[in-house]
Design an enzyme around this catalytic site. Structure first.
Site, short mmCIF file in Angstrom:
data_model
loop_
_atom_site.label_atom_id
_atom_site.label_comp_id
_atom_site.label_asym_id
_atom_site.label_seq_id
_atom_site.Cartn_x
_atom_site.Cartn_y
_atom_site.Cartn_z
N ASP A 4 39.86 38.79 35.87
CA ASP A 4 38.37 40.21 34.65
C ASP A 4 38.80 39.39 33.23
O ASP A 4 39.32 38.80 32.85
CB ASP A 4 39.21 41.38 34.93
CG ASP A 4 38.66 41.58 36.36
OD1 ASP A 4 37.87 41.98 36.82
OD2 ASP A 4 39.50 42.81 36.78
N ASP A 57 32.64 43.06 39.32
CA ASP A 57 32.69 44.16 39.82
C ASP A 57 31.56 45.07 39.58
O ASP A 57 31.45 46.20 39.88
CB ASP A 57 34.23 44.31 38.93
CG ASP A 57 34.66 43.97 39.35
OD1 ASP A 57 36.05 44.14 40.35
OD2 ASP A 57 35.98 43.61 38.34
#
Length: 168
Positions: free
Chosen positions: A125, A139
């Site tokens: 991330d 995502d």
């Protein structure tokens, strides 16, 4: 109907997969090779690039569930593929361009994160807004696709309800 015939017209499903999975993997590779874990650029502010290793679900929830989420994501991806190939005639909105695109976005995001889980044991991330947990391209695709599916379900339900005189 033959399998080959079932694949006809699935361009809007496969297009996000062909574009977003490589984009997702490329952006994550850039982060992994140019940042150390936990590093943010700039160090503070409304938006930063921050290298995080997520062993949980989207947006960092349920940490340390890497094995569960790898198995769950693999099964989910296979189910989504089966639904779009074999059930799109039964679920009418999945046979539309927006329905195929929405399923393609969710599938692309799932596959992008699944590649990380298999290769790294975690998901990279890096998009970090000060008011939201860090996330990545995959995502984003999952979130946008899920919102689109929700809207399509609501529209389909309302259309079905109206066509049946208020009875579903």
């Amino acid at each position: 109907m033959q399998f080959k015939a079932r694949l006809k017209g699935l361009g809007p499903y496969f297009l996000p997969v062909l574009i977003l999975v490589p984009l997702d993997q490329l952006t994550k590779l850039c982060i992994r090779t140019n940042f150390y874990v936990g590093e943010s650029r700039p160090p503070e502010g409304f938006f930063r690039l921050t290298y995080l290793q997520n062993t949980g679900a989207s947006f960092g929830i349920f940490q340390d569930g890497a094995i569960f989420f790898t198995i769950f994501s693999t099964i989910s991806l296979l189910i989504m593929l089966g639904i779009i190939i074999y059930m799109r005639d039964i679920i009418p909105f999945l046979n539309t361009w927006p329905g195929k695109l929405a399923m393609g976005l969710v599938s692309a995001g799932t596959l992008g994160n699944l590649i990380d889980r298999y290769n790294l044991g975690f998901v990279v991330d890096f998009l970090n807004f000060s008011f939201w947990p860090a996330f990545n391209v995959a995502d984003s695709a999952i979130s946008i696709g899920a919102i689109m599916l929700g809207v399509l379900i609501i529209i389909n339900y309302r259309n079905t309800e109206g066509a049946n005189g208020g009875q579903v």
